[in-house]
Design an enzyme around this catalytic site. Structure first.
Site, short mmCIF file in Angstrom:
data_model
loop_
_atom_site.label_atom_id
_atom_site.label_comp_id
_atom_site.label_asym_id
_atom_site.label_seq_id
_atom_site.Cartn_x
_atom_site.Cartn_y
_atom_site.Cartn_z
N HIS A 234 -4.74 -1.56 -5.65
CA HIS A 234 -3.88 -0.48 -6.17
C HIS A 234 -4.78 0.68 -6.59
CE1 HIS A 234 -0.34 -3.42 -7.18
NE2 HIS A 234 -0.69 -3.42 -5.91
N LYS B 123 1.93 2.09 -5.10
CA LYS B 123 2.49 1.53 -6.35
C LYS B 123 1.58 1.80 -7.54
CE LYS B 123 2.37 -2.46 -4.32
NZ LYS B 123 2.06 -2.08 -2.93
N THR C 206 -6.01 -11.74 3.10
CA THR C 206 -7.13 -11.07 2.45
C THR C 206 -8.24 -12.06 2.10
OG1 THR C 206 -6.05 -11.35 0.32
CG2 THR C 206 -5.65 -9.27 1.46
N ASP D 285 2.15 14.94 1.69
CA ASP D 285 1.13 15.88 2.16
C ASP D 285 0.46 15.44 3.45
OD1 ASP D 285 0.17 13.84 0.24
OD2 ASP D 285 -1.81 14.58 0.83
N ARG E 280 -5.69 0.36 8.55
CA ARG E 280 -4.29 -0.02 8.49
C ARG E 280 -3.57 0.40 9.77
NH1 ARG E 280 -3.87 2.54 2.47
NH2 ARG E 280 -4.65 0.76 1.31
N ASP F 22 0.81 -1.23 0.00
CA ASP F 22 0.00 0.00 0.00
C ASP F 22 0.84 1.27 0.00
OD1 ASP F 22 -2.22 -1.67 0.11
OD2 ASP F 22 -2.25 -1.65 2.31
N GLU F 23 2.00 1.21 -0.59
CA GLU F 23 2.89 2.37 -0.62
C GLU F 23 2.43 3.42 -1.64
OE1 GLU F 23 3.83 -0.78 -1.19
OE2 GLU F 23 5.37 -1.37 0.27
#
Ligand code: GDP
Ligand code: IMO
Ligand code: MG
Length: 426
Positions: free
Chosen positions: A44, A19, A133, A336, A308, A16-17
């Site tokens: 994504h 991508k 998941t 941000d 998360r 979850d960066e």
């Protein structure tokens, strides 16, 4: 060495960066995008002129009609969810989305894989839950490794499929019985496979010739990772991992691109960190700072909706990730989100059983690790409208430059919002 135009985009934290948004950005002029591992466990998020999307198995290059999108040989595919995903995206984007192909070697996620995923997880004691998941990823890769899997290409040969499923199904049914689950009839599964063949059969191809031609003629190829190194089955927090290799080595394995040809590797990292599911997470926060990160960052799973776990940036784990992946450039996302934090911490080492660690220890030690932090002053300004490096507040630039020094890797891209254009290229 001959120069290529192949770039892998990999997660260098716990998934979850961001991508998806980075792939979407670079796919604007890409010839091919290949998802190389994982399945529909991915979420994504892509926000562009076509709308907002959470992609699960489809590669994030689908919004460029000139890009060939490949669900690669290293993936596991659930054609039921792929159908739903395509329908949904066609509806929102008002695009036909016909540029998706599946390598014939990709494995099929069968309904029993999903059933077993849930049942196996339920049997794990509370301290060992992976928090999967529940998409059937682990059981499907288990079958692949034990040579008991079905592949996309098998759908095209009905006689072979029937012979193979007749051989495999009794054992699967015994496993299902062990967990007290309902078993499957051969004819029902064959009917499901026939339905999948009808919808997807003409998109199931051997991708080697087309990918080889693209690599050898210097076309722009992007390799899209799923998840991040910390949940890599070999190099992550085993056993709290996924069942494939999100690292760049997995890209070579799962995409029909030879390892030497992957000459650019973009590591994607959030300016802080998050993790969903079980296992150690050394910089996790449990106080109001975690809540603030989660709320401002919208840190809820794109696939499961789970909140998360949130924490500070771990420069030691990121340094390990840069080394293991041969990261050539970093993309630092969600700058941000830190705009209103007076103090920002970065982990620079760990204390474990009274000993100092400057490198990432193995999983068992991670469970007991206490992070050592370096503190930064926050910039306390809105960065979301910054378009170039010079627009960023001085303290934000300092933060980026310090991270760069710690990781010895250039931070070439900085995102300041989720939209395609909210990306600063340095
Ligand atoms: P992926 O799985 O690595 O593609 O990442 P996800 O899509 O699961 O999670 C990233 C989340 O952060 C998504 O909700 C994105 O829309 C959002 N996001 C990505 N980049 C930025 C950014 O620079 N700023 C903000 N505020 N949100 C971002
Ligand atoms: P993207 O691609 C974050 C986590 C699950 C669980 C573990 C194993 O969006 O970054 P699995 O279903 O793969 O067997 O679950 O990995 N996980 C993810 N976490 N982002 C993901 O994907 C994930 N895919 C799996 O929470 O702990
Ligand atoms: Mg995700």
């Amino acid at each position: 060495m001959k120069k290529t135009n192949v770039t892998a985009i990999v997660g260098v934290q716990y998934g979850d960066e961001g991508k998806g948004r980075i792939v979407d950005y670079f796919a604007q002029d890409a010839d091919i995008v290949i998802r190389y591992q994982g399945g529909d466990n991915a979420g994504h998020t892509v926000i562009n002129d076509k709308g907002k999307f959470a992609l699960h198995i489809l590669p994030s290059g689908i919004f460029n009609p000139d890009t060939m999108n490949i669900v690669g040989a290293g993936t596991v595919v659930n054609f039921n969810t792929m159908h739903e995903e395509l329908e949904n995206i066609r509806k929102i984007s008002k695009m036909p989305i016909e540029n998706v192909f599946i390598d014939s070697r990709a494995h099929l996620i069968m309904p029993y894989h999903q059933d077993l995923d849930g049942a196996e997880e339920a049997k794990r004691d509370s301290s060992q839950k992976i928090g999967t998941t529940k998409r059937g990823i682990g059981p499907c890769y288990t079958d692949k490794a034990s040579r008991s899997g079905l592949r996309a290409g098998d759908l095209l040969d009905e006689e072979f499929l029937e012979k193979r499923l007749s051989m495999l199904l009794p054992r699967k049914n015994r496993e299902l019985e062990y967990y007290g689950l309902k078993t499957y009839e051969l004819k029902d599964l064959l009917a499901l496979c026939a339905k999948w063949k009808e919808e997807f059969g003409s998109f199931i191809i051997d991708t080697v010739p087309v990918v080889r031609e693209a690599v050898e003629s210097n076309k722009k190829v992007l390799l899209e990772g799923q998840l991040g190194i910390m949940r890599d089955n070999d190099w992550g927090i085993y056993p709290y991992t996924t069942s494939s290799n999100p690292t760049v080595a997995g890209a070579a394995n799962g995409s029909a691109v030879p390892a030497w040809a992957i000459q650019k590797v973009i590591g994607v990292a959030k300016a802080y960190s998050t993790s969903v599911g079980g296992g150690p997470y050394m910089t996790e926060l449990f106080d109001e700072t975690a809540t603030k990160l989660r709320e401002i960052g919208g840190e809820y799973g794109a696939t499961t909706g789970r909140p998360r776990r949130c924490g500070w940036f771990d420069a030691v784990a990121a340094d390990y990730a840069c080394y293991m992946n041969g990261v050539t450039d970093l993309a630092l996302t969600k700058m941000d989100v830190l705009d209103t934090f007076e103090k920002i911490l970065v982990c620079t080492g760990y204390q474990i059983d009274g000993q100092y660690y400057s490198y990432l220890p193995e999983t068992n030690l991670q469970e007991r690790a206490k992070p050592i932090y370096k503190e930064f002053d926050g910039w306390m300004e809105d960065t979301s409208k910054c378009e170039k490096w010079e627009d960023l507040p001085e303290k934000a630039k300092e933060y980026v430059l310090e991270l760069e020094k710690m990781l010895n890797t250039k931070i070439s891209y900085i995102s300041v919002g989720p939209k395609r254009e909210q990306l600063i290229v340095r």
